[in-house]
Design a protein around this motif. Sequence first.
Motif, mmCIF file in Angstrom:
data_model
loop_
_atom_site.group_PDB
_atom_site.id
_atom_site.type_symbol
_atom_site.label_atom_id
_atom_site.label_comp_id
_atom_site.label_asym_id
_atom_site.label_seq_id
_atom_site.Cartn_x
_atom_site.Cartn_y
_atom_site.Cartn_z
ATOM 1 N N ASP B 50 -6.605 -6.267 3.457
ATOM 2 C CA ASP B 50 -6.790 -6.071 2.013
ATOM 3 C C ASP B 50 -5.550 -5.461 1.353
ATOM 4 O OD1 ASP B 50 -7.085 -3.747 3.369
ATOM 5 O OD2 ASP B 50 -9.024 -3.185 2.514
ATOM 6 N N ILE B 51 -5.087 -4.334 1.948
ATOM 7 C CA ILE B 51 -3.963 -3.660 1.282
ATOM 8 C C ILE B 51 -2.622 -4.359 1.559
ATOM 9 C CG2 ILE B 51 -4.951 -1.377 0.872
ATOM 10 C CD1 ILE B 51 -3.922 -0.471 3.534
ATOM 11 N N VAL B 52 -2.512 -4.986 2.721
ATOM 12 C CA VAL B 52 -1.275 -5.748 2.992
ATOM 13 C C VAL B 52 -1.167 -6.920 2.010
ATOM 14 C CG1 VAL B 52 -0.076 -7.191 4.679
ATOM 15 C CG2 VAL B 52 -1.184 -5.096 5.423
ATOM 16 N N SER B 55 -0.244 -5.675 -1.348
ATOM 17 C CA SER B 55 1.188 -5.328 -1.444
ATOM 18 C C SER B 55 2.030 -6.571 -1.686
ATOM 19 C CB SER B 55 1.659 -4.674 -0.145
ATOM 20 O OG SER B 55 1.118 -3.407 -0.042
ATOM 21 N N VAL B 56 1.738 -7.613 -0.894
ATOM 22 C CA VAL B 56 2.504 -8.858 -1.029
ATOM 23 C C VAL B 56 2.297 -9.456 -2.431
ATOM 24 C CG1 VAL B 56 2.774 -11.210 -0.152
ATOM 25 C CG2 VAL B 56 2.433 -9.321 1.435
ATOM 26 N N GLY B 70 8.868 -3.374 -7.630
ATOM 27 C CA GLY B 70 8.051 -2.564 -6.719
ATOM 28 C C GLY B 70 6.949 -1.802 -7.429
ATOM 29 N N GLN B 71 7.027 -1.679 -8.748
ATOM 30 C CA GLN B 71 6.014 -0.881 -9.452
ATOM 31 C C GLN B 71 4.627 -1.525 -9.353
ATOM 32 O OE1 GLN B 71 6.540 -0.691 -13.697
ATOM 33 N NE2 GLN B 71 7.699 -2.582 -13.784
ATOM 34 N N GLY B 73 3.770 -3.647 -7.051
ATOM 35 C CA GLY B 73 3.425 -3.627 -5.630
ATOM 36 C C GLY B 73 2.724 -2.331 -5.280
ATOM 37 N N LEU B 74 3.285 -1.218 -5.752
ATOM 38 C CA LEU B 74 2.696 0.099 -5.487
ATOM 39 C C LEU B 74 1.310 0.223 -6.118
ATOM 40 C CD1 LEU B 74 3.055 3.089 -4.526
ATOM 41 C CD2 LEU B 74 3.991 3.564 -6.767
ATOM 42 N N THR B 77 -1.313 -2.015 -4.504
ATOM 43 C CA THR B 77 -1.702 -1.504 -3.173
ATOM 44 C C THR B 77 -2.744 -0.390 -3.312
ATOM 45 O OG1 THR B 77 0.534 -1.981 -2.413
ATOM 46 C CG2 THR B 77 -0.797 -0.561 -1.015
ATOM 47 N N VAL B 78 -2.466 0.519 -4.271
ATOM 48 C CA VAL B 78 -3.405 1.634 -4.484
ATOM 49 C C VAL B 78 -4.743 1.103 -5.004
ATOM 50 C CG1 VAL B 78 -3.782 3.769 -5.777
ATOM 51 C CG2 VAL B 78 -1.508 3.242 -4.899
ATOM 52 N N TYR B 81 -6.682 -0.480 -2.276
ATOM 53 C CA TYR B 81 -7.203 0.550 -1.369
ATOM 54 C C TYR B 81 -8.469 1.182 -1.951
ATOM 55 C CZ TYR B 81 -7.336 4.776 1.456
ATOM 56 O OH TYR B 81 -7.733 5.798 2.292
ATOM 57 N N SER B 84 -11.253 -1.264 -1.742
ATOM 58 C CA SER B 84 -11.716 -1.405 -0.360
ATOM 59 C C SER B 84 -12.576 -0.214 0.056
ATOM 60 C CB SER B 84 -10.498 -1.550 0.536
ATOM 61 O OG SER B 84 -10.880 -1.673 1.866
ATOM 62 N N ARG B 85 -12.172 0.988 -0.328
ATOM 63 C CA ARG B 85 -12.936 2.184 0.026
ATOM 64 C C ARG B 85 -14.256 2.243 -0.748
ATOM 65 N NH1 ARG B 85 -11.321 3.889 4.614
ATOM 66 N NH2 ARG B 85 -12.543 5.772 4.236
ATOM 67 N N VAL B 116 2.747 5.475 -13.403
ATOM 68 C CA VAL B 116 3.994 5.211 -12.666
ATOM 69 C C VAL B 116 5.149 5.038 -13.641
ATOM 70 C CG1 VAL B 116 5.173 3.472 -11.269
ATOM 71 C CG2 VAL B 116 2.920 4.253 -10.603
#
Lengths: 287, 174
Positions: B50-52, B55-56, B70-71, B73-74, B77-78, B81, B84-85, B116
């Motif tokens: 999920d998080i990989v 990120s991609v 990258g902003q 991406g970060l 990812t969060v 996550y 998912s949790r 961010v």
Amino acid sequence: MRDRWHHGLFVLLVLVQLLIMTGHEPARGSRLEAWMLRAVAPLGSAVASLASVGDGVREAFRTNGTLRTENTSLRDELGETRRELMRLMSIEEELRRARATADAAEPGPVARARAARGQTSFFVADVVYLDLTAGLRTLVLDGGDAHPQRNQVVRSSRGLVGRIIATGGRYGKVQLVTDRASSVSAMIERTRRKGLVRGGDGGLELTLLPHRADVRVGDRVVAAGIDGVYPRGIPIGIVTSVTPAPGLFLRIELRPEVDFGLLEDVYVLTGQPVPEAIIEGQPDATR
Amino acid sequence: MRLVRYLLALAAVALVHIAGVRLSPIVPLLVDPILVLILYHSLESPRGWDIVGASVAGLVHDALTGGVYGQLGLVDTVTAYVCSRSRQHLVLLRSWRLGLFFSLLALLQQALLAAVRFLLLDGVEIMPWWSVAAKMVTTGVLGAMTIAVGGGLARRAKRRRREHRRKPTLGTSR
């Protein structure tokens, strides 16, 4: 255990992302970004290609629709033109018959009285020759059985053509208003300001109008009817330029109302527009 | 197989995103198909993937959009996550609840992005409120629809597999 592994992976990924962000140099860009762009950019090209194909198809459909509309409109226009042509042909035939009748008949007392009052009658003449080499200055007409005479005024449906300066049997030579030697007393239709129209280099010139005269581009100039030759009100031309010239008068250029190159038939005015006062005092003035 | 499927799906949503931008520059302010894919992937995939995947996808999104690389991406990812949790503690049976869940995650993504940009990347403008609201609505609707369609397809595939297993084949003893 699995949760811990998931947390660890998450922290690792966040750190990687932060590293990517902090290592980013706007001026150079990162290598990863370049790779990603290389991977994603073809998608953009694909979309652009698809869009251009779509645009092409849409354009083709639109053009097709436009062409259909234009085709319908042109067909309608053609039908209308054909009907108009038939109507004009019938009018021409009627005119020919009327001319033949008028030529055959002697002018009666009514016609003579009309001429005496200065009202003009006319006959139709065919243009048989146009002097192109001299810059549309003269034309030769065929009056048929109605023999043209000197100083008779020639006009078309659009405006003044000129006057007959020489005759030879059924033919007459017409000095066009654009001839250098031609001069017509004229006036601005809007303001009634009078002047003199002379022939120029392919066009016409309105002279003898003072600087304070109200003349505008687009004003129509008509015959003033005070020169004893040309009847009042026949259109001569449209003002195309007004420029102050040295001296007392403006320099005004006109575009002739008549396109001399398109002339086929002209009307020869047989009466003379002499003022009634003169006619009353001198009955022979009508000639 | 899962990776290939995910990459194909990512390419498809990237295409949709690019097509939307080409259609009108305002489209990316209203809808984020990449986020929908990330959230769907986070709900449906096993842990780790999920998080990989997020990120991609975030990096791909970064490649398509401007700003510091990258902003997204970060942030994605969060968001993945959190998604998912959260799915462990939530019971999301009804589609409107799913839609609301996707909307809240879209709001979270926008809030993280704003944070961010505001904290780490000083001087960068924050998204307009109407764009955030529009993204919440569109992500909610599209997410619920994707779950419904994806769930239906998965059930059909499962049934077909089961029927295939039950079918007697030649050479087997009764």
